[in-house]
Every structure is written in C-alpha cells, then in structure tokens.
Scaffold this motif. Structure first.
Motif, mmCIF file in Angstrom:
data_model
loop_
_atom_site.group_PDB
_atom_site.id
_atom_site.type_symbol
_atom_site.label_atom_id
_atom_site.label_comp_id
_atom_site.label_asym_id
_atom_site.label_seq_id
_atom_site.Cartn_x
_atom_site.Cartn_y
_atom_site.Cartn_z
ATOM 1 N N ASN A 71 0.780 -1.238 0.000
ATOM 2 C CA ASN A 71 0.000 0.000 0.000
ATOM 3 C C ASN A 71 0.815 1.293 0.000
ATOM 4 O O ASN A 71 0.258 2.372 -0.167
ATOM 5 N N TYR A 101 -0.754 4.801 -1.177
ATOM 6 C CA TYR A 101 -0.998 5.875 -0.204
ATOM 7 C C TYR A 101 -0.267 7.158 -0.634
ATOM 8 O O TYR A 101 -0.815 8.255 -0.585
ATOM 9 N N ASP A 102 0.962 7.003 -1.048
ATOM 10 C CA ASP A 102 1.763 8.176 -1.362
ATOM 11 C C ASP A 102 1.194 8.915 -2.574
ATOM 12 O O ASP A 102 1.056 10.134 -2.553
ATOM 13 N N SER A 133 -2.172 10.536 -1.659
ATOM 14 C CA SER A 133 -1.985 11.720 -0.809
ATOM 15 C C SER A 133 -1.564 12.920 -1.661
ATOM 16 O O SER A 133 -2.061 14.033 -1.479
ATOM 17 N N ARG A 134 -0.645 12.686 -2.586
ATOM 18 C CA ARG A 134 -0.204 13.778 -3.459
ATOM 19 C C ARG A 134 -1.350 14.254 -4.352
ATOM 20 O O ARG A 134 -1.495 15.441 -4.641
ATOM 21 N N ASN A 136 -4.585 14.075 -3.664
ATOM 22 C CA ASN A 136 -5.526 14.808 -2.815
ATOM 23 C C ASN A 136 -5.030 16.215 -2.489
ATOM 24 O O ASN A 136 -5.812 17.150 -2.352
ATOM 25 N N SER A 137 -3.718 16.353 -2.346
ATOM 26 C CA SER A 137 -3.140 17.665 -2.006
ATOM 27 C C SER A 137 -3.061 18.592 -3.200
ATOM 28 O O SER A 137 -2.666 19.747 -3.059
ATOM 29 N N GLU A 189 -0.909 18.155 -5.520
ATOM 30 C CA GLU A 189 0.471 18.149 -6.001
ATOM 31 C C GLU A 189 0.590 17.431 -7.343
ATOM 32 O O GLU A 189 1.448 17.768 -8.160
ATOM 33 N N ARG A 233 10.830 0.715 0.927
ATOM 34 C CA ARG A 233 9.497 1.297 0.721
ATOM 35 C C ARG A 233 9.574 2.802 0.539
ATOM 36 O O ARG A 233 8.903 3.385 -0.313
ATOM 37 N N ASP A 234 10.388 3.464 1.380
ATOM 38 C CA ASP A 234 10.501 4.920 1.281
ATOM 39 C C ASP A 234 11.139 5.340 -0.038
ATOM 40 O O ASP A 234 10.760 6.355 -0.632
ATOM 41 N N LYS A 276 8.441 4.782 -3.046
ATOM 42 C CA LYS A 276 7.346 5.735 -3.200
ATOM 43 C C LYS A 276 7.850 7.076 -3.701
ATOM 44 O O LYS A 276 7.196 7.718 -4.528
ATOM 45 N N ILE A 277 9.024 7.486 -3.245
ATOM 46 C CA ILE A 277 9.568 8.774 -3.689
ATOM 47 C C ILE A 277 9.992 8.696 -5.158
ATOM 48 O O ILE A 277 9.693 9.592 -5.957
#
Lengths: 283, 283, 283, 283
Positions: free
Chosen positions: D97, D101-102, D105-106, D108-109, D111, D253-254, D257-258
């Motif tokens: 996920n 999620y990442d 979130s972007r 929704n913001s 971005e 994971r980090d 997503k980036i």
C-alpha cells in the motif's frame, strides 16, 4: 573553431531566435544551448557552444557584428571564449595538502585543462609537493603587519603571469578587497562546511558541538563578505555520534577536494554565471 | 520477554561486563548490545536488547536488583522498556498535510508501532484527513491572547490519554516551556532546513535567496531554544538555479516526511539517547 | 598497550560477558565494543578495542589464556592486533593514475597508516608517479604466455617484503588463484560500477548503454569468481542524458578513488570481518 | 495559452533557430527551452515551453503550420501539449500500500495534476484505501487461466475512461504485450532495486544475499522485456550488515514511493522523451 558564448540581459522575447540566427548566418553550428530566466529579476542567461568550420570565419568580425546586431539591441552583457589558450590558474595554499594534491594530480593527468604558473603559500610546508609536481612555489608569509605588503607581492605575481583566476585550496588567510576587486568572480574558495551553516573559523568543531548528522563542503566565489559569496558547488556526507572531531575532519577532507575540483572544472568550462550573488550552473 | 535497557553514566572500567553478567545471572540472553563513550565528557551510553525466556522471570525483581547491584554502584541513569503496550503518540498539525498523510499511512500499514489517541490542530483544514483515517481530531485555535488557555487544553488532552510522546508534524506554532517541561526529549519536530542553517521562519525562501545547491530537513527534539534541540535525523537533496521557491518547497516536502518518519521510528524503537543537547542514535 | 580483538563463532549466550570478563581480569579497559549476530547463520561477530596499561601485561600470556579460557570453550576464530608495526601494503596498478595518486597522497600525509614497500605494474606508464613519491616500482609485464611466470615474480616480491595485504588500484588484470589463495580476504579491488550491476569489462559503457541515472563504484575483497567477492564499500553519483561515456568515466574516477580509500582504511583499522562472502563493517 | 512542444529528429544545423522563429512569428514567447543531442545516434531532442497571449491564436492553425514549415522539412517527430485537460492516470496495484498511499496523498493535495478515474487490482486488500480516498476500485483477479480475459477487462476500462497513462504502483503481475502495445512509453513501473542489478523477483532478498552496502529503486517505462525498459528515475539509500531483509524492505518502501512519484511527475509535466530504450529527462 569551437566557441562558447555567455550572455545575460533583461528577458525579452525573441533573444534565442536572434542569437541562433546570427550564429547560423555566420555559418556556425549550435552544438549545445542552455538557457535560464531568473523569474524574480527577469534576467535571461544563455550559454551556447558553437562550431565555426568555414575557413573564412573571423572571430574579430563575428564579435563586432555580435555587438552591433545583438548586444547593443538587447543590452547584453556577453563574452566569447575559445578552448585555446588554456586559462591560467594560480593556487593559494597554507598547510593542508589534500586539495593541493588532488588538483595537481588532476592537472598532471590532463583532466584539468589549465596552466598553473605558480603556487603561493603563507607557509613553507607544502613546498615539497610543489617541487614534486614541478610547479614554482612562492613563499609569501602574511602577518598582521605584513599583510598589505604581502598582497602587493601576490598581485605583482598575478599580473606578471597574466593569471585568469585564483583557487584558494584551503588558504587560511582572508583575501582583502585589493585582490578581490581585481578578480571579481574569479577567486574560488573551498569552505569546509555546508554554508551558510558554520561560516567562519573551525566549522568542523562547530558542527561537532551542534551534533549534526550530516557535514558538508561548499565551493564559492570570494566576495568581500566572508564565506558569503555565490555558491558554485556543495556536497555532504553523513556523520554520527561515533565520529570524533578528528573523524569529521578526515571525512571532510574527501568532500573538500572533490567539491573544489568540481567547482574549478565548472569555472574552466565556462559553465558558471554569477548574478545577484548567486550562480547559474549550466550542465 | 523481550526488553530494551538504556543506560548512561560516567565511563568506568567493567560496566559492560557487570551489566551482561547481571543479565546472564537472570538467565537472560543478550540479543543486541551497542555502546558509546563520549570522549569529551567521559560519559558511557549503552543499549541492550535481551530475551528472558524463563517462566519465573519477574521484571519487578529484575529492576530492583539492577538498581541495587548496578545502578547504585555505577551511578547510572537507566530505564527498561518492553514492546507492549505500544507507546502513545499525539500528533500536532496545522495546515500542511504531507507529514500527516505519511505518518498515518505508516500507522495504518502497521509500520509504525504506536497508538495515536488523537490529532491536535490550530486549524480545521486537516480534519478530513483525520476522519479519513478514523483518528479523533481536536481543533484548538491559538492566538496571542488564547495561547496559554490553548496549551492548558492541549495538556489536559495529553494527560487524559497518558500520551508518551508528541510529534509536531509541521505544527506552525512555537510550543511553550509549559508543555516542553512535561515532555523533555519527548517532543519531535521536523524543521524544513538543514539545521543550523536557516533556523526560524521561511527556510526555503532563505535557502533560495542564498543560492544553495542542496536543501535539507532536520528532525530534532524540541527544547526551549527555537530549532536548537538535539538533532535526531537529517537528510538533503540537490537543487539548482532552475528550481523556484515553489520547487524547493515541493522537493522539501518529500525530505520532511521521510526524515520525520525515520526520527519517529528511532524514538519508538528506543534507539535515541540525549546528552549535552546531542543525540546518540543506536543502529 | 592498545589492542583490537576480532572474534567470530556460533552465537551462544554469555560470550560478551565472558570476553569482557577476561579482559577485565587482565586489567584491561574496554574502549570500544561492537558486536553483530548474523541471524540467518547464527554466527556471532565481535570487535573489541582495549587498553592494557599495567606494566606486567604480556601479550603472549594474554593470548594463551584467551585461547584456553575462551576460544576453545566457545569454538572461536579470533585474532588480536596491535597498531605497531604498521601493516605492509602492496599496490598493483596498470595505466590509470587517479587511485594511485589518491592513495599515495594519503600515505604521504600520514592519513594512511601503512608501509608501502613497492608498486607493481604490468605497464611502465605510472613509474614517474612512483618516483615522484619515492616508492620502488616493479614493472612486471603480463601476457597470456607470461602470466604464470609474472605471478611467480609477484609472489616472490610479496613474500620477500612480507606483505600483509594487496590493493588493486585499477589493476587491469585478473589475479589468479595462486595469489588469491595466499592472500584470502587480503586483496582489495576497486570495481568501477555499482556491483552486481555491470560486473566485468567496460562497466561505464554498459551503464551508458542501459541509460542508468546513477553510477557507482564498489570496493571488494578479491575471490576466484570475478567481481563477486565480499563488498566492503560502495558509493554512487547521479548522471543524466547530458553525460557522455567520457563524462561517466570522469565522474566515476572521483567515486573510485574515494571508495577504494575508504575500504583500505577500514581494512587497516581492522574494521572488516568476512563471512559467507559478505562483510561485517564495524563503525 | 501555455504550451509544451516536444520534438525529436536527426540533428541538423539551424533547427533551434527555425523553431524559435516559427513561435516568434506566431507571436509566442519562449518561456523555457531545453535541448539535447545524442552524439551516438545524432538525434536532436528539444522541449519548449511557450506562451501565446494574443487572442487570435489558434492551436489548430499553429499545428498545421508547424507540420508544414518545420516537421516536414526537418523530418521531425513532434507533439504539442496544453495543461488542460489534465492527463488521465490509471493505477494498478496488488497488496503493497505504500506507493498507493503516497500517490493518492499527493493527488488529494493537488500536487499531482492528473485525474484518476480508477484503481485496478488483482487483489481485494487495498479496496479500503481506494474508498478512503473516494476512487473507484476494480478488482480483477489474475490467474494463469484468466490472464487473457483479465487483460481484456483491463483494456476495456482503460479505453472507456480514455486513460492517457498507467502507473504500476507495486502491481505484482507481468503486463502482457497486448496492453503494452496500446500504451507505448505510457506505462510507468517501480522496481524495487537499482536496475539493472536484481531484475526480476525478490530483489531485496538478492541484495541481502549479495551483501551490498547500498540498495535502490528504479522507475521505468514498461517494455516487453521484464525490468528492462527506459529508466526514468533512480535513487538509493545505504544499508549495512546490521540490516535484515525486513529492514531492507522497510528502507526500500521509502525509496520506492519517492522514486515512483518523481517519475510520475516528470511524465505528467512532459519532461520525458524516450529514444533507443533510454530517456532524455528535461529539467
């Protein structure tokens, strides 16, 4: 003939078209073009590498035409550079040898396309390295009393050898306006911190005390305000609680020499432009 | 039973032997031991993970014995922690959502082993995200006039839910000593710069103005002096003249959320110790 | 007397306590202890720096007791090292000079605490650098026909000077088992890629062709399988479509020399342990 | 009206001048121009952002003229893009996920300037996250037997919603040519290794086994050959012997997503061009 043209002026419509048209008209071929507009100040920057392969090409008449047809019209600050002759670089050092070794090794390998007419130092310690690499070494001690006189001696050497730019390879003296004014945006310093953090003396000690988890090095053009000139290049490395100040210094040495060498190469390749105390670094 | 013991005291010969001997005597097995001596202050730090698998093991008698046989003798500051129950974490936010989204996503995935009894914000904007993740949201506005009262309301919530530590996930208010004193080295902040460069407000604007080539983010424990507490974690990313302030902010968001999440995880895993306004971060 | 002890054995309860107890009993002080357990194979690793300041301390009786009381009991593979005499390092090079310059500069500065009895090369090109730094240079050409003979000559030099470890500073020949078997985990190579990507010849060309956005360098112990030995250190740098193969090579040079130097320093400081074709790197 | 033009063709003298001249003639203003020549294949790439502020400007007649005056003459492959409407992005996920999620979130913001008409998954696990963010979720299971059928269902959804590009946010299925051929260089995957190292399944396990000191993540366009498409973005993080496979996965994971988010943003901003299985990434 390979040329590099650097231009900056107020941003106006049609500049790229006008400049590439002028190069084209002179039977030149644009090999690489990079451009940038500073949105805050509306200043336009451009770097163009071009080839002029026709035999009749005259750099002098090209320059005259450029000034008349483009620079006057768009109010440009501009310059044109050729690969030959190589720029003349003076090295200023004190007691630390890692940046000196690194630059001279690159110079010896042909990686650094400059001439190095001499090394100046306020200490005698690094003379053997200069000898090892066959570069003239001038020991010019600097004390509070002798500083003005020392700088006169430095300036004389700089002029005599028609030095184009200066590299302070861990030179532990503050360079005075007398020299800076003669070499605007032509003196490259390496500061052993991630500026603007830890400007001034003993940055590794300050970084250690603050307990940072990353240390850095910064190469910048020297201006009158200490460690506040336009930044050319920065890099960092991680540290932890296990590292002593001595470890910070050792790790920092590797940063310093790499960051300084990168900045020197960018300068030599005419990839830096300075405006508003900041740099544009072309790729 | 899995335990983590944290110890600090003046450096003395034989501590590791004494502590491992005591664990051994209690039929515990040392799973991981990490140790550090601050040479400047001669302070010894140790973190030990141990398993006690015998049925008769009593944490209470272990603690009593540890205090008597070790802590009193070596003048130790020490604590012992178990994985259960999970620590209770309070989230303070304002208007920026990237750190909140990131932490809640990790929480939902089970990556972050904490309980989150509530989110406090001085603005209403992020309430929908709290609702999206099913976490109670308390809107406590803060003005100059209402600040003292607001902090009383915050403290009441913190106490009522027996909060263990606080994460300021881009909370745009200065936390006053009243709260800091109740949570010493237990309030984690994310600052959007490579501290100590650009402490205070609008660090990306300051970084842009200075023309840096690298920007950073710093997670630290909150102390009374603004942005000057012990640094837990830092990271950086490169920028260039092509990036606007808006670009700095966008690139920075990714740094901030990653750096904050790493710091929170280190804190939760009891891998941080604070001394002399610096951190020891065990691996 | 400062000592560093390296231990590995099957993981068993009580080892740390037993070893620190033995050091304590010999009136030694543990200055630094780092430990690791490989959970897959249940192997325990430990590195301990200790000071023995009492006059009667005898390294020989310490060793005898260690073997009898600890090593035999726990079935340990172990070694003890002192700072003096410095380890003897042989340098193997071919035509590239950047790693050689970098290592010799560090050696000259006292940063690298080794003796360098000689440099071996299959080409004559770098002899001037050896002379510049005053290190004996042996030109041992290698052809398909002469390889066995050449390696005999190398081995003779290695034995004659009681070399402790070998650094292949961009030595462009495959080292055969005859030499590897005599120096197990004592030959350090620098490979100009981020292994295991681009093992073998011309890694920068392969990286360019694949269009990667990051290139790397890897320092590893040499084993019989080419570029597949235990990795000591790696680092990377970013590249882009604007970089030619020549640019990759230039950027790579800076990586190679830094990564190799770091690996050599870790080896000299006895911070590396090898197991299962992997390294434990103590901090 | 803001436009972005992408061009590639054989390198020829005068292209930049011709294109900027045409824009100028249409009363457009060049806001940003970036250009690249692949020296191996002599292919010219250009990306131009222009503003056309005059009221009579017609994109249709601009296109017609561009084709006739420039594209036909220089044999260009070219396209012109406007910011509105936003591109339509389909998300394919499985069970992990963090990337989902990442990205949400972007999104929704604000971005991430795209529309997300739906999420497709071969598992039901992430449906609650889709619901949490209010995005339609289609569960299309994939087995060996049902794969062809499942891809028909996927294609139907992609066509029905006029999807512009697909993001595989840790979608654990191989996408077949049927879909790839319909979305050439329009399917973005995130692979959890530093490609080309550790292509295929379980890269973290392979990286752990090899004992690397750095792990990475790679975002690339999907082609028929697995994990071998044009690389858009890569990043890395350090690991050590202290990290277990579980730690590799958590740190990875980090990265994933980036790196994926950066690649998606580059694609959305039309900053990627593909040629010869490599990318040109404009700044």
């Amino acid at each position: 003939m390979k040329t590099t043209i650097l231009i900056h002026c107020n941003d106006q419509s049609g500049i790229i078209n006008a400049v590439t048209g002028y190069i084209h008209k002179n039977r030149g071929n644009v090999v690489y073009l990079d451009q940038h507009v500073d949105k805050e100040t509306d200043v336009f920057f451009m770097r163009i590498e071009s080839d002029f392969e026709n035999e009749e090409f005259s750099i002098e008449s090209f320059k005259k035409g450029f000034q008349k047809e483009l620079a006057d019209r768009y109010n440009m600050v501009w310059s044109i550079h050729q690969a030959v002759p190589k720029p003349k670089m003076a090295l200023f050092v004190s007691k630390y040898n890692h940046c000196l070794y690194d630059l001279l090794s690159r110079f010896n390998s042909g990686e650094l396309e400059v001439d190095i007419p001499f090394i100046i130092s306020n200490h005698i310690d690094l003379q053997p390295i200069a000898q090892q690499f066959g570069i003239p070494f001038h020991h010019i001690p600097v004390t509070k009393q002798s500083k003005a006189e020392a700088e006169d001696a430095q300036l004389e050497l700089l002029r005599e050898h028609q030095i184009d730019f200066i590299v302070l390879a861990r030179y532990m003296q503050i360079v005075s306006p007398k020299i800076i004014d003669n070499f605007p945006n032509k003196i490259i310093n390496i500061h052993h911190s991630f500026l603007p953090a830890f400007a001034g003396a003993k940055p590794y000690h300050a970084a250690y005390k603050r307990g940072v988890k990353i240390i850095g090095a910064t190469s910048h053009y020297v201006t009158e305000e200490l460690d506040a000139g336009p930044i050319i290049e920065q890099d960092v490395t991680t540290v932890s609680h296990t590292h002593s100040i001595k470890d910070f210094i050792a790790k920092g040495r590797d940063l310093e020499k790499i960051v300084l060498a990168r900045a020197v190469k960018l300068h030599v390749q005419r990839k830096t432009m300075v405006y508003n105390n900041k740099t544009v670094i072309f790729s």
